[in-house]
Scaffold this motif. Structure first.
Motif, PDB file in Angstrom:
ATOM      1  N   ARG A  43       0.821  -1.206   0.000  1.00 17.98           N
ATOM      2  CA  ARG A  43       0.000   0.000   0.000  1.00 17.98           C
ATOM      3  C   ARG A  43       0.861   1.265   0.000  1.00 17.98           C
ATOM      4  O   ARG A  43       0.610   2.198  -0.753  1.00 17.98           O
ATOM      5  N   ALA A 112      -9.932  -6.315   3.890  1.00 18.99           N
ATOM      6  CA  ALA A 112     -10.897  -5.399   3.265  1.00 18.99           C
ATOM      7  C   ALA A 112     -11.029  -4.116   4.071  1.00 18.99           C
ATOM      8  O   ALA A 112     -11.137  -3.015   3.508  1.00 18.99           O
ATOM      9  N   GLN A 113     -11.016  -4.238   5.411  1.00 14.84           N
ATOM     10  CA  GLN A 113     -11.085  -3.044   6.257  1.00 14.84           C
ATOM     11  C   GLN A 113      -9.828  -2.192   6.085  1.00 14.84           C
ATOM     12  O   GLN A 113      -9.905  -0.967   5.985  1.00 14.84           O
ATOM     13  N   ALA A 115      -7.927  -2.004   3.534  1.00 15.22           N
ATOM     14  CA  ALA A 115      -7.932  -1.396   2.199  1.00 15.22           C
ATOM     15  C   ALA A 115      -8.773  -0.134   2.152  1.00 15.22           C
ATOM     16  O   ALA A 115      -8.534   0.746   1.311  1.00 15.22           O
ATOM     17  N   ARG A 116      -9.755  -0.032   3.055  1.00 12.71           N
ATOM     18  CA  ARG A 116     -10.612   1.161   3.064  1.00 12.71           C
ATOM     19  C   ARG A 116     -10.017   2.307   3.884  1.00 12.71           C
ATOM     20  O   ARG A 116     -10.530   3.424   3.836  1.00 12.71           O
ATOM     21  N   LEU A 117      -8.969   2.044   4.659  1.00 11.45           N
ATOM     22  CA  LEU A 117      -8.339   3.123   5.413  1.00 11.45           C
ATOM     23  C   LEU A 117      -7.558   4.025   4.465  1.00 11.45           C
ATOM     24  O   LEU A 117      -6.908   3.539   3.539  1.00 11.45           O
ATOM     25  N   GLY A 324      -9.012  12.439   3.695  1.00 12.13           N
ATOM     26  CA  GLY A 324      -8.289  11.306   4.238  1.00 12.13           C
ATOM     27  C   GLY A 324      -7.107  11.654   5.113  1.00 12.13           C
ATOM     28  O   GLY A 324      -6.052  11.027   5.014  1.00 12.13           O
ATOM     29  N   GLU A 392     -18.830   9.028   8.306  1.00 14.37           N
ATOM     30  CA  GLU A 392     -18.272   8.263   7.191  1.00 14.37           C
ATOM     31  C   GLU A 392     -18.785   6.840   7.308  1.00 14.37           C
ATOM     32  O   GLU A 392     -18.694   6.231   8.383  1.00 14.37           O
ATOM     33  N   THR A 393     -19.307   6.293   6.220  1.00 12.29           N
ATOM     34  CA  THR A 393     -19.855   4.941   6.226  1.00 12.29           C
ATOM     35  C   THR A 393     -19.146   4.117   5.165  1.00 12.29           C
ATOM     36  O   THR A 393     -19.018   4.554   4.012  1.00 12.29           O
ATOM     37  N   ASP A 394     -18.687   2.911   5.555  1.00 12.11           N
ATOM     38  CA  ASP A 394     -17.982   2.077   4.586  1.00 12.11           C
ATOM     39  C   ASP A 394     -18.974   1.248   3.776  1.00 12.11           C
ATOM     40  O   ASP A 394     -20.193   1.347   3.956  1.00 12.11           O
ATOM     41  N   ALA A 395     -18.422   0.416   2.886  1.00 15.29           N
ATOM     42  CA  ALA A 395     -19.261  -0.339   1.958  1.00 15.29           C
ATOM     43  C   ALA A 395     -20.163  -1.345   2.674  1.00 15.29           C
ATOM     44  O   ALA A 395     -21.191  -1.756   2.134  1.00 15.29           O
ATOM     45  N   GLN A 396     -19.776  -1.763   3.892  1.00 20.04           N
ATOM     46  CA  GLN A 396     -20.580  -2.717   4.645  1.00 20.04           C
ATOM     47  C   GLN A 396     -21.527  -2.045   5.631  1.00 20.04           C
ATOM     48  O   GLN A 396     -22.129  -2.700   6.473  1.00 20.04           O
TER      49      GLN A 396
END
Length: 413
Positions: A43, A112-113, A115-117, A324, A392-396
């Protein structure tokens, strides 16, 4: 600044404790460490280091979660890390569970979590700790095993001399160390059990070093020790420890908690009376209420809302979310004083707290645990307050909240 993120990804299972760690859980821990390190390197080129003390704290927290209790993760981990002499502040926390044959699903959710940071957030972390605790229960003639997983990512930006593991009333000890680049101008603060916070004298000469004496009083209870540093993006908490002054032979609160988890007698904390507010307006009102609640408890005057200052605070929370980053200095709007002046706000003194959490209550509790932020919150000279919230809301569908609190002493008429 305060930061803590908890991600709950699986159901807790009440069960009897397993005996010792198995080769399988050790192998799974090692594999997960390798996956997290690989993700960080790919990353942003960040080489995360392992730490046996972080691993032990993560393993114990997995054991507590496996007992079925729902407790304040930040508070429990702070006690665990402090008992081990680790001052890494506000870790990123991931925890989940699965049977061993479905452990890959937990790893997928973790990656996955991560990757969203934001990349700027990942770059802050220097150390990783991972702990798996296995719980076994029997159902008729079959035995069911569940693995509970805790992952800790921390920022370690300060070196320091050892802290006393079991301080005694009236004890005085030398505390010294150095903050790492890009940080400078270290400051050591101590909040005592009565809620008062002291800024300790720094007798060091070099700009990145600190040398001070920490003096315990005779009042038993919790002492919060904090190391603050500055860099181009503003002040930041670099170290935080909970030190408990106890009577001789008295077990620590954390020891009692862990013993209860292992014996199956741990009782979960009472759930919140109401769910977290879903709208920005409701969350803003709740945060304002919580700030003044904490001031009333401390016996200082409540703050009056100042709408222009709230607009500045809200804009900064949205800026951090959208771009971010997490800092007092924005790449777009600069420092707080520049944001206030651009909004035409006059002041004699002005201050700011920022936090990120799963909800407003958690964020405010984290700020009150930090001596530096607590000083702003309970400063009797401040008379006006502006608060800003951004969700902020993630994809889940999981949510976290960015919080900005601005404090003001206006010019006299």
């Amino acid at each position: 600044m305060a930061f803590f993120l908890g991600v709950f990804v699986a159901l807790a299972v009440l069960a009897a404790p397993s005996s010792a760690r198995s080769d399988a859980t050790r192998t799974a821990e090692s594999g997960l460490v390798a996956s997290v390190r690989s993700h960080a390197i790919s990353r942003c080129g960040c080489a995360l280091q392992g730490d046996p003390e972080l691993n032990a704290a993560a393993r114990e927290y997995s054991e507590i979660v496996a007992s079925g209790a729902a407790l304040d993760a930040h508070g429990v981990l702070r006690q665990s890390l402090s008992a081990r002499g680790v001052l890494d502040p506000f870790p990123y926390v991931f925890y989940g569970s699965a049977p061993p044959e479905r452990f890959g699903e937990v790893e997928e959710r973790l990656l996955a979590q991560l990757a969203r940071l934001p990349e700027a957030e990942i770059r802050l972390y220097t150390h990783v700790g991972i702990g798996i605790h296995a719980r076994t229960r029997r159902r008729f003639l079959t035995r069911q095993v569940e693995w509970y997983v805790t992952v800790l990512l921390t920022q370690r930006a300060v070196s320091y001399s050892p802290l006393p593991r079991d301080p005694r009333p009236g004890e005085r000890f030398l505390f010294e160390g150095e903050v790492h680049a890009p940080f400078r101008e270290p400051q050591v603060l101590l909040t005592r059990p009565d809620g008062n916070t002291d800024v300790l004298d720094n007798f060091a000469v070099e700009p990145r070093r600190f040398r001070t004496y920490v003096c315990f009083g005779t009042q038993p209870g919790n002492y919060q020790l904090e190391i603050m540093g500055r860099y181009d993006m503003g002040p930041r908490v670099l170290g935080l420890a909970s030190l408990n002054l106890r009577q001789p032979g008295e077990p620590s609160h954390y020891d009692v908690l862990l013993t209860a988890a292992r014996s199956g007698t741990l009782v979960a904390s009472a759930p919140r009376a109401a769910p977290p507010p879903a709208s920005v307006a409701d969350a803003t009102a709740l945060l304002f209420e919580l700030v003044n609640r904490d001031r009333r408890r401390a016996g200082v005057p409540v703050l009056v809302e100042y709408a222009p200052l709230s607009a500045v605070a809200r804009s900064h929370s949205e800026d951090m979310r959208d771009r971010g980053f997490f800092a007092h200095v924005s790449p777009r709007t600069g420092r707080l004083v520049e944001r206030a002046e651009s909004a035409g706000i006059a002041y004699v003194r002005i201050g700011e707290n920022i936090a990120v959490g799963q909800n407003v209550r958690e964020a405010q509790e984290a700020l009150m645990r930090s001596p530096g932020h607590r000083m702003n919150l309970l400063d009797p000279e401040f008379t006006h307050l502006g608060v800003g919230i951004a969700f902020e809301t993630d994809a889940q569908g999981r949510q976290r909240v960015f919080v900005t609190e601005n404090f003001l002493v206006p010019p006299s008429d």
